[in-house]
Design an enzyme around this catalytic site. Structure first.
Site: not given
Length: 446
Positions: A106, A173
């Site tokens: 991400d 994350e």
């Protein structure tokens, strides 16, 4: 003899054929390289709030399978919308603890209007800058891992590491990793990996040396709420909610100032102090026109703070300070803390990895970077937070490292970019690191 009009026809035909062939040639795809594969990955929009994890995992899976000897597995630890890709290069001695490299799928959001090039176009300018969200944080290492393995196996098709190497590509994350790495380390799939050493992301270095991180700061979300007597906007009285909250903010601000003074004086690094930054204020009585009622003092008010703790800090002492000084109940103040991630490992030790001779993994890593001409700065505590904390909690030696030198730090910034030369040099660094770590036989978990 060719007639003049026939000669014109022949020349025109030849010209047309030439132009057609030229057009076909120029329209052909540019030969695939490490750089073009990096750009292709950058163009997949994995920014929150709607990251396209499926496309990212599909791309990386195909890329990994194009490299001989690599195995892949896609895990779904929470929902089908949050896949985790695990890439494996088996070692010749599976009884030895394995190596695990990590990259998160991400990215944080980007505002296209604030960029010189669209954040998901991965434009490469004439000076080699590749502009894209995630160029530094951290899609660069995602591709560098695989390109390093591609080069190693291309140079030596019989290459067989002693230790097994795994690469995991995890979701979420940037929003805490609770549905990503946190779930992964609790899974049976992770336990079966028998991880002995973990390498995660780092940050760019503005100097000719690479940065390496042995710890992260841990984030707390702190909300302080004040209550008090409501009243007319014209009244002067003690113990209003706004007055109580402003006194609290003044105390927190003074603490922040004292911590920042240590940084400005060069006594401690930014990552070695406690930061406490106000991120929102909420108070007032809304009016019907979308504004606030100006002649009423509210009975409640609150403020939110982003607090970061280095692993050297005693969290219990900070909680006592918050209760006694920042939000004392005697001033009608209350508080709530959300601790986002662990502060201590399973033995109660601070989440830090040794970077000295007591840690054989550190020696191997450092020697590998130097073997390819690199130089490391003094090891640091990362001022922010990564997935590394979940591995350190298990007592697994863990370092944060992204081979970007002579590069401005642009993670989460507008116009994030990475130069092509820096990216390519990073691949060479990982080649050295992979070969050294996977051939090391002298250490198990510390």
């Amino acid at each position: 003899m060719v007639k003049p009009n026939m000669r014109i026809f022949i020349l025109s035909t030849r010209t047309l054929v030439f132009l057609t062939l030229f057009s076909i040639t120029t329209q052909q795809e540019v030969p695939e390289t490490s750089i073009t594969r990096f750009q292709e990955y950058l163009r997949i929009n994995t920014a929150h709030p709607n990251p396209d994890y499926s496309a990212a995992v599909s791309f990386l899976n195909v890329l990994a399978k194009s490299i001989p000897n690599l195995q892949t597995r896609t895990l779904y630890l929470t929902t089908p919308q949050k896949p985790l890709l695990l890439v494996t290069l088996p070692g010749s001695n599976p009884s030895l603890p394995s190596i695990l490299f990590n990259s998160h799928l991400d990215s944080v959001p980007a505002e296209p209007s604030k960029w010189v090039h669209h954040p998901f176009s991965a434009v490469k300018t004439d000076d080699g800058k590749i502009f894209a969200r995630g160029a530094q944080d951290d899609k660069c290492i995602a591709i560098q891992y695989l390109e390093a393995l591609r080069n190693i196996i291309l140079k030596d098709p019989e290459f067989k590491p002693v230790r097994t190497l795994h690469i995991c590509y995890v979701p979420d994350e940037e929003i805490g990793g609770l549905d990503g790495m946190a779930k992964f380390v609790e899974s049976n799939e992770f336990k079966q990996l028998n991880v002995g050493f973990f390498l995660d992301e780092g940050q760019a270095s503005t100097t000719n040396q690479y940065r390496v991180f042995y710890a992260d700061r841990s984030p707390w979300n702190l909300v302080i709420k004040a209550t008090g007597m409501p009243g007319h906007g014209s009244r002067m009285f003690d113990n209003s909610a706004m007055e109580n909250l402003m006194k609290s903010i003044e105390v927190v601000s003074k603490f922040r100032e004292n911590q920042f003074d240590l940084v400005k004086a060069g006594v401690l690094a930014n990552s070695e102090v406690i930061s406490a930054n106000a991120v929102y204020l909420k108070a007032g009585i809304p009016s019907t026109n979308g504004n606030f009622v100006m002649n009423m003092q509210p009975s409640e008010a609150e403020a939110g703070f982003d607090v970061r703790l280095p692993p050297t800090v005693d969290p219990d002492l900070l909680k006592k300070r918050i209760a006694d000084e920042w939000a004392p109940a005697t001033r009608n103040l209350s508080y709530h803390i959300v601790e986002k991630g662990p502060l201590r490992d399973y033995k109660g030790r601070p989440l830090m990895t040794a970077t000295n001779d007591s840690n054989p993994w550190w020696i191997v890593f450092k020697d590998a970077v130097e073997a390819c001409g690199g130089e490391l700065m003094k090891p640091e505590i990362l001022s922010s937070t990564t997935d590394a904390r979940y591995l350190r909690q298990l007592g697994i030696p863990t370092l944060g490292f992204s081979p970007m030198k002579n590069t401005p730090i642009l993670l989460h910034d507008h116009n994030e970019y990475l130069k092509d030369t820096v990216f390519l040099e990073g691949i060479k660094v990982y080649e050295s690191i992979i070969k050294s770590l996977t051939s090391f036989e002298g250490a198990g978990p510390l």
